[in-house]
Design a protein around this motif. Sequence first.
Motif, PDB file in Angstrom:
ATOM      1  N   GLY A  10      25.538  52.601  23.140  1.00 53.82           N
ATOM      2  CA  GLY A  10      26.702  53.498  23.180  1.00 53.82           C
ATOM      3  C   GLY A  10      27.834  52.882  22.375  1.00 53.82           C
ATOM      4  N   GLY A  13      30.940  54.727  21.156  1.00 52.87           N
ATOM      5  CA  GLY A  13      31.822  55.397  22.115  1.00 52.87           C
ATOM      6  C   GLY A  13      33.067  54.587  22.428  1.00 52.87           C
ATOM      7  N   ARG A  14      33.941  55.189  23.239  1.00 53.73           N
ATOM      8  CA  ARG A  14      35.195  54.505  23.594  1.00 53.73           C
ATOM      9  C   ARG A  14      34.914  53.214  24.354  1.00 53.73           C
ATOM     10  N   GLY A  16      31.958  51.608  24.472  1.00 56.85           N
ATOM     11  CA  GLY A  16      31.156  50.719  23.624  1.00 56.85           C
ATOM     12  C   GLY A  16      32.047  49.853  22.756  1.00 56.85           C
ATOM     13  N   ASP A  36      23.615  53.365  18.844  1.00 59.44           N
ATOM     14  CA  ASP A  36      24.191  54.622  19.307  1.00 59.44           C
ATOM     15  C   ASP A  36      23.149  55.713  19.048  1.00 59.44           C
ATOM     16  N   LEU A  37      23.535  56.923  19.370  1.00 55.86           N
ATOM     17  CA  LEU A  37      22.637  58.070  19.313  1.00 55.86           C
ATOM     18  C   LEU A  37      22.123  58.306  17.880  1.00 55.86           C
ATOM     19  N   SER A  78      26.719  55.040  28.169  1.00 58.21           N
ATOM     20  CA  SER A  78      26.274  56.145  27.304  1.00 58.21           C
ATOM     21  C   SER A  78      26.136  57.409  28.142  1.00 58.21           C
ATOM     22  N   ALA A  82      20.002  58.761  28.696  1.00 60.50           N
ATOM     23  CA  ALA A  82      19.735  57.577  27.869  1.00 60.50           C
ATOM     24  C   ALA A  82      19.649  56.334  28.753  1.00 60.50           C
ATOM     25  N   GLY A 100      27.261  50.880  33.065  1.00 66.05           N
ATOM     26  CA  GLY A 100      28.566  51.452  33.430  1.00 66.05           C
ATOM     27  C   GLY A 100      28.553  52.970  33.390  1.00 66.05           C
ATOM     28  N   PHE A 241      37.528  47.698  32.143  1.00 64.18           N
ATOM     29  CA  PHE A 241      36.131  47.980  32.478  1.00 64.18           C
ATOM     30  C   PHE A 241      35.211  47.109  31.620  1.00 64.18           C
TER      31      PHE A 241
HETATM   32  P1  NAD Z   1      31.997  58.274  24.887  1.00 66.31           P
HETATM   33  O1  NAD Z   1      31.549  59.688  24.790  1.00 66.31           O
HETATM   34  O2  NAD Z   1      33.214  57.849  24.138  1.00 66.31           O
HETATM   35  O3  NAD Z   1      30.804  57.301  24.418  1.00 66.31           O
HETATM   36  C1  NAD Z   1      29.458  57.458  24.763  1.00 66.31           C
HETATM   37  C2  NAD Z   1      28.633  56.950  23.601  1.00 66.31           C
HETATM   38  O4  NAD Z   1      27.263  56.904  23.998  1.00 66.31           O
HETATM   39  C3  NAD Z   1      28.724  57.869  22.378  1.00 66.31           C
HETATM   40  O5  NAD Z   1      28.991  57.107  21.217  1.00 66.31           O
HETATM   41  C4  NAD Z   1      27.342  58.500  22.330  1.00 66.31           C
HETATM   42  O6  NAD Z   1      26.933  58.832  20.999  1.00 66.31           O
HETATM   43  C5  NAD Z   1      26.503  57.360  22.909  1.00 66.31           C
HETATM   44  N1  NAD Z   1      25.180  57.813  23.333  1.00 66.31           N
HETATM   45  C6  NAD Z   1      24.847  58.951  23.990  1.00 66.31           C
HETATM   46  N2  NAD Z   1      23.510  59.011  24.146  1.00 66.31           N
HETATM   47  C7  NAD Z   1      23.001  57.890  23.583  1.00 66.31           C
HETATM   48  C8  NAD Z   1      21.685  57.387  23.390  1.00 66.31           C
HETATM   49  N3  NAD Z   1      20.613  58.098  23.796  1.00 66.31           N
HETATM   50  N4  NAD Z   1      21.521  56.193  22.785  1.00 66.31           N
HETATM   51  C9  NAD Z   1      22.601  55.485  22.353  1.00 66.31           C
HETATM   52  N5  NAD Z   1      23.875  55.933  22.462  1.00 66.31           N
HETATM   53  C10 NAD Z   1      24.063  57.113  23.086  1.00 66.31           C
HETATM   54  O7  NAD Z   1      32.158  57.985  26.436  1.00 66.31           O
HETATM   55  P2  NAD Z   1      32.869  56.724  27.141  1.00 66.31           P
HETATM   56  O8  NAD Z   1      34.249  57.110  27.511  1.00 66.31           O
HETATM   57  O9  NAD Z   1      32.637  55.503  26.333  1.00 66.31           O
HETATM   58  O10 NAD Z   1      32.052  56.675  28.519  1.00 66.31           O
HETATM   59  C11 NAD Z   1      30.652  56.478  28.515  1.00 66.31           C
HETATM   60  C12 NAD Z   1      30.166  56.460  29.955  1.00 66.31           C
HETATM   61  O11 NAD Z   1      30.767  55.374  30.664  1.00 66.31           O
HETATM   62  C13 NAD Z   1      30.526  57.708  30.776  1.00 66.31           C
HETATM   63  O12 NAD Z   1      29.470  57.960  31.671  1.00 66.31           O
HETATM   64  C14 NAD Z   1      31.781  57.296  31.513  1.00 66.31           C
HETATM   65  O13 NAD Z   1      32.016  58.045  32.683  1.00 66.31           O
HETATM   66  C15 NAD Z   1      31.425  55.880  31.834  1.00 66.31           C
HETATM   67  N6  NAD Z   1      32.553  54.973  32.157  1.00 66.31           N
HETATM   68  C16 NAD Z   1      32.322  54.062  33.134  1.00 66.31           C
HETATM   69  C17 NAD Z   1      33.280  53.128  33.459  1.00 66.31           C
HETATM   70  C18 NAD Z   1      32.958  52.085  34.489  1.00 66.31           C
HETATM   71  O14 NAD Z   1      33.823  51.256  34.810  1.00 66.31           O
HETATM   72  N7  NAD Z   1      31.731  52.054  35.006  1.00 66.31           N
HETATM   73  C19 NAD Z   1      34.505  53.117  32.777  1.00 66.31           C
HETATM   74  C20 NAD Z   1      34.709  54.068  31.781  1.00 66.31           C
HETATM   75  C21 NAD Z   1      33.717  54.993  31.461  1.00 66.31           C
END
Ligand code: NAD
Length: 271
Positions: A10, A13-14, A16, A36-37, A78, A82, A100, A241
């Motif tokens: 991931g 992503g934000r 990642g 990533d995806l 992610s 996934a 996460g 996080f």
């Molecule tokens: P985001 O949409 O910015 O990033 C997600 C990334 O995952 C994207 O770049 C997407 O392309 C990638 N992705 C999706 N499917 C994939 C795959 N099959 N293989 C590889 N990469 C893949 O979202 P985010 O804000 O970074 O949040 C991601 C997850 O983390 C969400 O479920 C969010 O709720 C969770 N989160 C958890 C915490 C925590 O403390 N546990 C904190 C913040 C966010």
Amino acid sequence: MAEIKLGVIGAGGRMGCSVIRQISKTDGCRLLGACDLPGSKVLGRDAGEFAGVGELDVEIQDRPEVFINHIDAVIEFSSPEATVKNSGLSAEAGCAHVIGTTGLTRDQELSMGQAAHSIPIIYAPNMSLAVNILFALTRQVSSILGDEFDIEVLEMHHRNKVDAPSGTALGLGRAAAEGRNVSLDENAVFTRSGLTGPRRQGDIGFATLRGGSVTGDHAVIFAADGERLELFHRAENRQIFARGAVRAAIWSDGKGPGLYSMADVLGLNPS
Ligand code: NAD
């Protein structure tokens, strides 16, 4: 201590990006792979350059298989689908998996749990170190104070958050209920409006505020006649996080198979 080799799923992503930044400034660990995806526009870019910390010589790939056999732990934020699939890959490769990602269904959690028979999995819907201490404190305070102390959970998030109360607020309510040895479902009060009558003893109330750009505030209030105890956490950014996730990955080194939480990472669970 040998350097811990990490991968990030991931990476585009934000979260990642935050994890890549955190790894780059943490002693004792090194980023070795990122993905990533398939089709994502970040593929082929250098992970460090993309995350704004300068080149790390790690190209963002479209498959974790490329690096998963060469790392000690992978950190994933992610999608639920996934995450379930990748926990199986980690189990085959024998590398620890820090998860996460939120929003997994019960069935997806069970599938992920299968992988925990062969590797350490650390799974936490909120990876913040301080929030996990707040969970433990809430459970402890609620177990000490009787139900002459009314418990209210208050949360505030930015104007774009679409669900309420937050998962963390629900987790705090659950911790309060566990401390009292009661069920949250039977004691939670999520809305109050109009002629509600007096508060019922034992209720665990929730209040939700929305506005501006607030990252996430949570308070647990224990209110009795004449005194009030308030536990409060304020999140200022997402890096908190990532800090917890990297700490969990380092902690996983040398751990046996099992499904662990941040309470285990922080030593809050009796071993
Ligand atoms: P985001 O949409 O910015 O990033 C997600 C990334 O995952 C994207 O770049 C997407 O392309 C990638 N992705 C999706 N499917 C994939 C795959 N099959 N293989 C590889 N990469 C893949 O979202 P985010 O804000 O970074 O949040 C991601 C997850 O983390 C969400 O479920 C969010 O709720 C969770 N989160 C958890 C915490 C925590 O403390 N546990 C904190 C913040 C966010």
